[in-house]
Design a protein around this motif. Structure first.
Motif, mmCIF file in Angstrom:
data_model
loop_
_atom_site.group_PDB
_atom_site.id
_atom_site.type_symbol
_atom_site.label_atom_id
_atom_site.label_comp_id
_atom_site.label_asym_id
_atom_site.label_seq_id
_atom_site.Cartn_x
_atom_site.Cartn_y
_atom_site.Cartn_z
ATOM 1 N N ARG A 65 -44.463 -38.649 5.449
ATOM 2 C CA ARG A 65 -46.030 -38.501 4.908
ATOM 3 C C ARG A 65 -46.659 -37.912 5.229
ATOM 4 O O ARG A 65 -48.029 -37.952 4.556
ATOM 5 C CB ARG A 65 -46.259 -39.917 5.592
ATOM 6 C CG ARG A 65 -46.469 -39.955 7.177
ATOM 7 C CD ARG A 65 -47.114 -41.339 7.775
ATOM 8 N NE ARG A 65 -46.806 -41.838 9.267
ATOM 9 C CZ ARG A 65 -48.005 -40.528 10.108
ATOM 10 N NH1 ARG A 65 -48.864 -40.412 9.591
ATOM 11 N NH2 ARG A 65 -48.074 -40.351 11.460
ATOM 12 N N GLU A 66 -46.702 -36.257 5.961
ATOM 13 C CA GLU A 66 -48.228 -35.751 6.761
ATOM 14 C C GLU A 66 -47.847 -34.097 6.075
ATOM 15 O O GLU A 66 -48.686 -34.614 5.282
ATOM 16 C CB GLU A 66 -47.333 -35.448 8.286
ATOM 17 C CG GLU A 66 -47.892 -36.186 9.210
ATOM 18 C CD GLU A 66 -48.190 -35.185 10.831
ATOM 19 O OE1 GLU A 66 -47.867 -34.685 10.400
ATOM 20 O OE2 GLU A 66 -48.155 -36.325 11.872
ATOM 21 N N LYS A 67 -46.305 -33.791 5.295
ATOM 22 C CA LYS A 67 -46.663 -33.649 4.090
ATOM 23 C C LYS A 67 -46.814 -33.695 2.913
ATOM 24 O O LYS A 67 -46.981 -32.830 1.680
ATOM 25 C CB LYS A 67 -45.175 -33.241 4.311
ATOM 26 C CG LYS A 67 -44.450 -32.072 5.044
ATOM 27 C CD LYS A 67 -42.452 -32.042 4.965
ATOM 28 C CE LYS A 67 -42.500 -30.703 6.481
ATOM 29 N NZ LYS A 67 -41.186 -30.594 6.776
ATOM 30 N N GLY A 109 -49.807 -35.174 2.534
ATOM 31 C CA GLY A 109 -51.143 -35.569 3.011
ATOM 32 C C GLY A 109 -51.697 -36.584 3.109
ATOM 33 O O GLY A 109 -52.943 -37.027 3.498
ATOM 34 N N PHE A 110 -50.702 -37.378 4.399
ATOM 35 C CA PHE A 110 -51.430 -38.761 4.227
ATOM 36 C C PHE A 110 -50.864 -38.231 6.254
ATOM 37 O O PHE A 110 -50.039 -39.007 6.949
ATOM 38 C CB PHE A 110 -49.844 -39.972 4.545
ATOM 39 C CG PHE A 110 -50.803 -40.516 2.670
ATOM 40 C CD1 PHE A 110 -52.276 -40.998 2.623
ATOM 41 C CD2 PHE A 110 -49.634 -39.464 1.799
ATOM 42 C CE1 PHE A 110 -52.322 -41.503 1.189
ATOM 43 C CE2 PHE A 110 -50.249 -39.936 0.353
ATOM 44 C CZ PHE A 110 -51.195 -40.819 0.254
ATOM 45 N N GLY A 111 -51.731 -38.066 6.857
ATOM 46 C CA GLY A 111 -52.126 -37.461 8.378
ATOM 47 C C GLY A 111 -52.309 -38.957 9.409
ATOM 48 O O GLY A 111 -51.954 -38.486 10.531
ATOM 49 N N GLU A 153 -52.320 -48.208 0.307
ATOM 50 C CA GLU A 153 -51.943 -47.429 0.955
ATOM 51 C C GLU A 153 -51.809 -48.361 2.328
ATOM 52 O O GLU A 153 -51.304 -48.222 3.452
ATOM 53 C CB GLU A 153 -53.792 -46.798 1.705
ATOM 54 C CG GLU A 153 -54.348 -45.888 0.723
ATOM 55 C CD GLU A 153 -55.401 -46.051 0.052
ATOM 56 O OE1 GLU A 153 -56.063 -45.602 -0.683
ATOM 57 O OE2 GLU A 153 -54.865 -47.856 -0.895
ATOM 58 N N ALA A 161 -53.081 -43.036 5.754
ATOM 59 C CA ALA A 161 -54.734 -42.606 5.086
ATOM 60 C C ALA A 161 -54.570 -41.058 5.173
ATOM 61 O O ALA A 161 -53.652 -40.675 5.993
ATOM 62 C CB ALA A 161 -56.022 -43.340 6.134
ATOM 63 N N ARG A 162 -55.314 -40.542 4.385
ATOM 64 C CA ARG A 162 -55.488 -38.873 4.544
ATOM 65 C C ARG A 162 -55.585 -38.457 5.730
ATOM 66 O O ARG A 162 -55.225 -37.356 6.019
ATOM 67 C CB ARG A 162 -56.320 -37.690 3.094
ATOM 68 C CG ARG A 162 -55.348 -38.736 1.967
ATOM 69 C CD ARG A 162 -55.830 -37.959 0.892
ATOM 70 N NE ARG A 162 -55.321 -38.164 -0.073
ATOM 71 C CZ ARG A 162 -53.969 -37.447 -1.206
ATOM 72 N NH1 ARG A 162 -52.775 -37.543 0.353
ATOM 73 N NH2 ARG A 162 -53.516 -38.545 -1.314
ATOM 74 N N ASP A 163 -56.810 -39.102 6.792
ATOM 75 C CA ASP A 163 -58.105 -38.422 7.567
ATOM 76 C C ASP A 163 -58.023 -40.016 7.874
ATOM 77 O O ASP A 163 -58.261 -40.927 7.236
ATOM 78 C CB ASP A 163 -58.306 -37.564 7.230
ATOM 79 C CG ASP A 163 -59.185 -37.531 6.057
ATOM 80 O OD1 ASP A 163 -60.007 -38.602 5.958
ATOM 81 O OD2 ASP A 163 -59.834 -36.826 5.448
ATOM 82 N N ASP A 172 -60.735 -41.646 6.065
ATOM 83 C CA ASP A 172 -60.226 -42.008 4.119
ATOM 84 C C ASP A 172 -59.733 -43.449 4.879
ATOM 85 O O ASP A 172 -60.062 -43.788 4.056
ATOM 86 C CB ASP A 172 -59.253 -41.126 3.589
ATOM 87 C CG ASP A 172 -58.112 -41.364 2.879
ATOM 88 O OD1 ASP A 172 -58.757 -42.025 2.066
ATOM 89 O OD2 ASP A 172 -57.080 -41.825 2.528
#
Length: 151
Positions: A59-61, A63-65, A94, A113-115, A118
């Motif tokens: 998920r991080e790659k 864009g969902f950090g 999400e 979520a992205r951050d 978000d």
């Protein structure tokens, strides 16, 4: 419940590590022929022990950090259909999982979520606006260790 022998358990352990392995490769690792391994895997599928295969995305790659677990208590259980809530919450992309639970909260959700900002947007504009949503508790995921289970 199906009876599993040691070889079935060994096959499952290897498939948990990498479900894309061929019966031939698994058989070599286990000292079984390809047809014998294939028959065992087919039986595990046919009996429902193996329900399917999933693609595990990073998920991080993508864009969902941020991942957050939400406890959601419905405000008025009698007036809100559980099916309607589950259908509405499942339509939010999400929201990765929806679990109906017993305890302080009625549902446990996994939200990505992205951050944090978000996540706040998703919470305020998508989740909190659903009919019947009452108390919500958020727990941000700090780290995760995958545990394959009792095989």
């Amino acid at each position: 419940m199906i009876e599993l022998d040691d070889m079935d358990r060994r096959i499952l352990r290897l498939l948990i590590q990498d479900a894309t392995q061929s019966a031939s490769r698994l058989g070599r690792a286990l000292g079984l022929s390809q047809p014998a391994t294939w028959r065992r895997i087919k039986r595990l599928h046919d009996t429902g022990v193996i329900k399917g295969q999933r693609l595990d995305l990073d998920r991080e790659k993508l864009g969902f950090g941020v991942a957050v677990f939400l406890g959601v208590k419905l405000a008025t259980k009698g007036r809100v259909s559980l099916d309607d809530f589950e259908r509405a919450i499942s339509a939010i992309p999400e929201v990765q999982s929806v679990e109906h639970i017993l305890g302080v909260y009625d549902y446990r959700l996994r939200v990505v979520a992205r951050d944090i900002s978000d996540f706040e947007r998703v919470l305020r504009r998508r989740i909190m606006t659903l009919p019947g949503v009452g108390d919500v508790e958020a727990n941000v995921l700090l780290s995760e260790e995958r545990r394959p289970g009792p095989i």
